[in-house]
Write a protein that holds these residues in place. Structure first.
Motif, PDB file in Angstrom:
ATOM      1  N   UNK A 100      47.104 -20.577 -24.068  1.00  0.00           N
ATOM      2  CA  UNK A 100      48.007 -21.665 -24.484  1.00  0.00           C
ATOM      3  C   UNK A 100      47.201 -22.960 -24.648  1.00  0.00           C
ATOM      4  N   UNK A 101      47.298 -23.534 -25.832  1.00  0.00           N
ATOM      5  CA  UNK A 101      46.616 -24.802 -26.134  1.00  0.00           C
ATOM      6  C   UNK A 101      47.403 -25.925 -25.460  1.00  0.00           C
ATOM      7  N   UNK A 102      46.707 -26.793 -24.708  1.00  0.00           N
ATOM      8  CA  UNK A 102      47.391 -27.855 -23.967  1.00  0.00           C
ATOM      9  C   UNK A 102      46.806 -29.221 -24.340  1.00  0.00           C
ATOM     10  N   UNK A 103      47.694 -30.110 -24.760  1.00  0.00           N
ATOM     11  CA  UNK A 103      47.292 -31.492 -25.066  1.00  0.00           C
ATOM     12  C   UNK A 103      47.940 -32.426 -24.055  1.00  0.00           C
ATOM     13  N   UNK A 104      47.122 -33.275 -23.459  1.00  0.00           N
ATOM     14  CA  UNK A 104      47.617 -34.302 -22.535  1.00  0.00           C
ATOM     15  C   UNK A 104      47.533 -35.637 -23.278  1.00  0.00           C
ATOM     16  N   UNK A 105      48.664 -36.309 -23.400  1.00  0.00           N
ATOM     17  CA  UNK A 105      48.709 -37.483 -24.283  1.00  0.00           C
ATOM     18  C   UNK A 105      48.961 -38.780 -23.519  1.00  0.00           C
ATOM     19  N   UNK A 106      48.563 -39.879 -24.158  1.00  0.00           N
ATOM     20  CA  UNK A 106      48.817 -41.203 -23.593  1.00  0.00           C
ATOM     21  C   UNK A 106      47.836 -41.594 -22.508  1.00  0.00           C
ATOM     22  N   UNK A 107      46.606 -41.106 -22.613  1.00  0.00           N
ATOM     23  CA  UNK A 107      45.590 -41.465 -21.608  1.00  0.00           C
ATOM     24  C   UNK A 107      45.125 -42.907 -21.866  1.00  0.00           C
ATOM     25  N   UNK A 108      44.900 -43.629 -20.764  1.00  0.00           N
ATOM     26  CA  UNK A 108      44.573 -45.057 -20.917  1.00  0.00           C
ATOM     27  C   UNK A 108      43.342 -45.488 -20.146  1.00  0.00           C
ATOM     28  N   UNK A 109      42.862 -44.653 -19.260  1.00  0.00           N
ATOM     29  CA  UNK A 109      41.748 -45.093 -18.405  1.00  0.00           C
ATOM     30  C   UNK A 109      40.648 -44.026 -18.369  1.00  0.00           C
ATOM     31  N   UNK A 110      39.475 -44.470 -17.910  1.00  0.00           N
ATOM     32  CA  UNK A 110      38.361 -43.513 -17.772  1.00  0.00           C
ATOM     33  C   UNK A 110      38.718 -42.401 -16.807  1.00  0.00           C
ATOM     34  N   UNK A 111      39.410 -42.756 -15.725  1.00  0.00           N
ATOM     35  CA  UNK A 111      39.736 -41.698 -14.761  1.00  0.00           C
ATOM     36  C   UNK A 111      40.758 -40.717 -15.335  1.00  0.00           C
ATOM     37  N   UNK A 112      41.673 -41.213 -16.183  1.00  0.00           N
ATOM     38  CA  UNK A 112      42.589 -40.283 -16.863  1.00  0.00           C
ATOM     39  C   UNK A 112      41.790 -39.259 -17.668  1.00  0.00           C
ATOM     40  N   UNK A 113      40.787 -39.757 -18.369  1.00  0.00           N
ATOM     41  CA  UNK A 113      39.995 -38.863 -19.230  1.00  0.00           C
ATOM     42  C   UNK A 113      39.195 -37.881 -18.378  1.00  0.00           C
ATOM     43  N   UNK A 114      38.584 -38.376 -17.324  1.00  0.00           N
ATOM     44  CA  UNK A 114      37.799 -37.497 -16.446  1.00  0.00           C
ATOM     45  C   UNK A 114      38.662 -36.374 -15.896  1.00  0.00           C
ATOM     46  N   UNK A 115      39.851 -36.732 -15.422  1.00  0.00           N
ATOM     47  CA  UNK A 115      40.740 -35.712 -14.841  1.00  0.00           C
ATOM     48  C   UNK A 115      41.223 -34.749 -15.920  1.00  0.00           C
ATOM     49  N   UNK A 116      41.556 -35.277 -17.083  1.00  0.00           N
ATOM     50  CA  UNK A 116      42.022 -34.390 -18.175  1.00  0.00           C
ATOM     51  C   UNK A 116      40.955 -33.348 -18.497  1.00  0.00           C
TER      52      UNK A 116
END
Ligand SMILES: O=C(O)c1ccccc1N[C@@H]1O[C@H](COP(=O)(O)O)[C@@H](O)[C@H]1O
Length: 201
Positions: free
Chosen positions: A1-17
């Motif tokens: 299943x392809x999963x997109x996480x949207x509305x990231x705003x910070x470096x830590x959001x990106x790291x966790x994603x």
């Protein structure tokens, strides 16, 4: 299943994603509690490895403006959210990123992925980014074809059930992985990806 996480705003959001194993990350560039500017988006995009799709999300601006913003960020895909006509997709077709057509499901909606020249189709709730659930059983009357993602009110608690009803190629989420509007909850990001892949608690 392809999963997109949207509305990231910070470096830590990106790291966790990236840690969650998400396939795609989205950055909202137009009016929203999750809006970030092009310069910040470009910095965050630069943090994302090549095997994770980076997506600029826009609504309510012209195709030309959207294309210009997406180019500045270096994303690999541009998500046109709302009622952009076929001509908007034609206008952007030569630019060096893929296109995602994001639309609510209406009686006249063309649900064939690629119908407007896009690489991916996204079927969302009528109010994008609201977290509102919608009646996904309506998809049975007009089943999408090709690589299409389901969005709109998904959460770690609901995504597995929604997948079993709608049978999408992928899923996309924003509100359901937040602790408050616009603020990502890193625990819920992890839970969402696991649940979407059938590994939830
Ligand atoms: O997330 C936003 O604020 C947003 C703003 C403008 C256009 C699209 C937006 N998000 C998209 O909406 C869905 C997620 O919806 P939900 O919050 O999970 O119900 C997803 O496709 C986002 O890319």
């Amino acid at each position: 299943m392809f999963v997109k996480l949207c509305g990231l705003r910070t470096e830590s959001d990106v790291t966790v994603a990236i840690e969650t194993g998400a396939d795609a990350v989205g950055f909202v560039l137009t009016s929203s509690p999750r809006q970030i500017d092009v310069d910040l988006a470009a910095r965050l995009v630069a943090e994302v490895p090549a095997d994770v799709l980076t997506v600029a999300v826009v609504r309510g601006i012209t195709a030309a403006e959207a294309g210009e913003m997406a180019l500045k960020t270096g994303v690999r895909a541009l998500q046109l959210h709302g009622d952009y006509p076929r001509e908007s997709f034609d206008e952007l077709a030569e630019l060096p990123f893929g296109l995602v057509r994001a639309t609510a499901l209406g009686p006249e909606t063309d649900v064939r992925t690629g119908a407007f020249g896009e690489e991916l189709l996204l079927i969302d709730s009528p109010v994008a980014g609201s977290g509102e659930q919608w009646d996904i059983t309506r998809l049975a009357e007009n089943p999408p074809t090709g690589k299409w993602m389901l969005a709109g009110g998904l959460s770690p608690e609901t995504v597995a059930g929604a997948i079993s009803v709608a049978r999408p190629w992928g899923v996309d989420v924003s509100s359901g992985i937040e602790s408050s509007r616009g603020v990502k909850d890193h625990g819920r990001m992890r839970e969402f990806v696991l649940a979407a892949r059938g590994q939830g608690l």
